[in-house]
Design a protein around this motif. Sequence first.
Motif, PDB file in Angstrom:
ATOM      1  N   HIS A 129       0.810  -1.222   0.000  1.00 30.36           N
ATOM      2  CA  HIS A 129       0.000   0.000   0.000  1.00 30.36           C
ATOM      3  C   HIS A 129       0.846   1.277   0.000  1.00 30.36           C
ATOM      4  O   HIS A 129       0.424   2.310   0.517  1.00 30.36           O
ATOM      5  CB  HIS A 129      -0.952   0.031   1.200  1.00 30.36           C
ATOM      6  CG  HIS A 129      -1.717  -1.236   1.400  1.00 30.36           C
ATOM      7  ND1 HIS A 129      -2.575  -1.741   0.449  1.00 30.36           N
ATOM      8  CD2 HIS A 129      -1.724  -2.117   2.448  1.00 30.36           C
ATOM      9  CE1 HIS A 129      -3.096  -2.879   0.882  1.00 30.36           C
ATOM     10  NE2 HIS A 129      -2.587  -3.125   2.093  1.00 30.36           N
ATOM     11  N   GLY A 130       2.054   1.232  -0.569  1.00 37.53           N
ATOM     12  CA  GLY A 130       2.879   2.425  -0.677  1.00 37.53           C
ATOM     13  C   GLY A 130       3.619   2.791   0.591  1.00 37.53           C
ATOM     14  O   GLY A 130       4.142   3.907   0.702  1.00 37.53           O
ATOM     15  N   ASP A 182       0.613  10.880   3.202  1.00 33.87           N
ATOM     16  CA  ASP A 182       1.898  10.223   3.380  1.00 33.87           C
ATOM     17  C   ASP A 182       2.807  11.101   4.225  1.00 33.87           C
ATOM     18  O   ASP A 182       2.785  12.328   4.107  1.00 33.87           O
ATOM     19  CB  ASP A 182       2.571   9.970   2.029  1.00 33.87           C
ATOM     20  CG  ASP A 182       1.920   8.834   1.246  1.00 33.87           C
ATOM     21  OD1 ASP A 182       0.912   8.273   1.730  1.00 33.87           O
ATOM     22  OD2 ASP A 182       2.412   8.515   0.150  1.00 33.87           O
ATOM     23  N   THR A 183       3.600  10.496   5.071  1.00 29.35           N
ATOM     24  CA  THR A 183       4.487  11.267   5.933  1.00 29.35           C
ATOM     25  C   THR A 183       5.680  10.411   6.333  1.00 29.35           C
ATOM     26  O   THR A 183       5.823   9.273   5.886  1.00 29.35           O
ATOM     27  CB  THR A 183       3.729  11.793   7.169  1.00 29.35           C
ATOM     28  OG1 THR A 183       4.538  12.753   7.840  1.00 29.35           O
ATOM     29  CG2 THR A 183       3.364  10.662   8.119  1.00 29.35           C
ATOM     30  N   VAL A 184       6.530  10.959   7.183  1.00 20.52           N
ATOM     31  CA  VAL A 184       7.710  10.262   7.693  1.00 20.52           C
ATOM     32  C   VAL A 184       7.746  10.394   9.205  1.00 20.52           C
ATOM     33  O   VAL A 184       7.523  11.487   9.737  1.00 20.52           O
ATOM     34  CB  VAL A 184       9.008  10.843   7.081  1.00 20.52           C
ATOM     35  CG1 VAL A 184      10.226  10.465   7.913  1.00 20.52           C
ATOM     36  CG2 VAL A 184       9.192  10.349   5.652  1.00 20.52           C
ATOM     37  N   GLY A 198       7.818   5.457   6.476  1.00 16.67           N
ATOM     38  CA  GLY A 198       7.443   6.474   5.510  1.00 16.67           C
ATOM     39  C   GLY A 198       6.342   6.044   4.574  1.00 16.67           C
ATOM     40  O   GLY A 198       5.795   4.946   4.672  1.00 16.67           O
ATOM     41  N   GLY A 199       6.028   6.932   3.626  1.00 13.22           N
ATOM     42  CA  GLY A 199       4.926   6.677   2.706  1.00 13.22           C
ATOM     43  C   GLY A 199       3.606   6.638   3.455  1.00 13.22           C
ATOM     44  O   GLY A 199       3.342   7.460   4.323  1.00 13.22           O
ATOM     45  N   TRP A 237      -0.480   0.752   8.016  1.00 18.50           N
ATOM     46  CA  TRP A 237       0.186  -0.232   8.859  1.00 18.50           C
ATOM     47  C   TRP A 237       0.082   0.206  10.311  1.00 18.50           C
ATOM     48  O   TRP A 237      -0.206   1.376  10.606  1.00 18.50           O
ATOM     49  CB  TRP A 237       1.657  -0.390   8.455  1.00 18.50           C
ATOM     50  CG  TRP A 237       1.833  -1.160   7.178  1.00 18.50           C
ATOM     51  CD1 TRP A 237       1.511  -0.726   5.922  1.00 18.50           C
ATOM     52  CD2 TRP A 237       2.331  -2.474   7.043  1.00 18.50           C
ATOM     53  NE1 TRP A 237       1.783  -1.707   5.002  1.00 18.50           N
ATOM     54  CE2 TRP A 237       2.298  -2.797   5.659  1.00 18.50           C
ATOM     55  CE3 TRP A 237       2.821  -3.438   7.936  1.00 18.50           C
ATOM     56  CZ2 TRP A 237       2.716  -4.028   5.171  1.00 18.50           C
ATOM     57  CZ3 TRP A 237       3.248  -4.663   7.439  1.00 18.50           C
ATOM     58  CH2 TRP A 237       3.190  -4.952   6.080  1.00 18.50           C
ATOM     59  N   GLU A 238       0.336  -0.719  11.223  1.00 22.41           N
ATOM     60  CA  GLU A 238       0.388  -0.438  12.648  1.00 22.41           C
ATOM     61  C   GLU A 238       1.733  -0.903  13.200  1.00 22.41           C
ATOM     62  O   GLU A 238       2.323  -1.855  12.689  1.00 22.41           O
ATOM     63  CB  GLU A 238      -0.729  -1.180  13.393  1.00 22.41           C
ATOM     64  CG  GLU A 238      -2.129  -0.767  12.981  1.00 22.41           C
ATOM     65  CD  GLU A 238      -3.196  -1.638  13.626  1.00 22.41           C
ATOM     66  OE1 GLU A 238      -4.218  -1.078  14.061  1.00 22.41           O
ATOM     67  OE2 GLU A 238      -3.012  -2.868  13.697  1.00 22.41           O
TER      68      GLU A 238
END
Length: 208
Positions: A30-31, A137-139, A176-177, A183-184
């Motif tokens: 999922h990126g 999306d983030t980091v 990231g992404g 995700w967890e």
Amino acid sequence: MIGMQGSLLDLADECTPGPLDGLTRTALAHGAWVDHLPGWLRGSDALFDRLVESVPWHAERRRMYDVEVAVPRLTKHYGTGEPLPDPILVELRDRLSQHYLPELGEPLTSAGLCLYRDGADSVAWHGDTVGRGSTQDTVVAIVSVGAARTLTLRPRGGGPTAHRFSLGHGDLVVMGGSCQRTWEHAIPKTAQAVGPRISIQLRPRGVR
């Protein structure tokens, strides 16, 4: 007083980050992706000792099933523009901001610190979805100092653990992404005799 057994592999006199060219990226579904670099922060045991003493650690309490319970770790959050408790945290933030700026498009500006005192301290499955992390999306970059603990990841919605990273003594992991919303991640409890660990989480503005 919280004591930590130092690592024989982390005896550098000066606390300083190394190069980032050794990062290893794991592509998730999922990126999402995770970068990992063991031992990035040299001399990290000295930073652990300083943070234990200088950070005004907070013991939080939360309601769960109509009962107020203690959060199983100590925390402190430094928001955007707030002075950080040690100069090396500024260097870590700036180095990682520069490295990920072409991909992220903005700098890392805040720092969340968690102190896991022993194996009974933990954090349950979650994503950093307070704010923009729920839709963009983030980091989220995590630098670990102190004893190693296991960071686990699984797809959002449940199921078995898909990835594990042992993090301590200057290790770096960057999620990231779409990782925070698809995700967890968790730090599970352990019955093993483990020493204390501090997690330094660096995030962009509006992500927590």
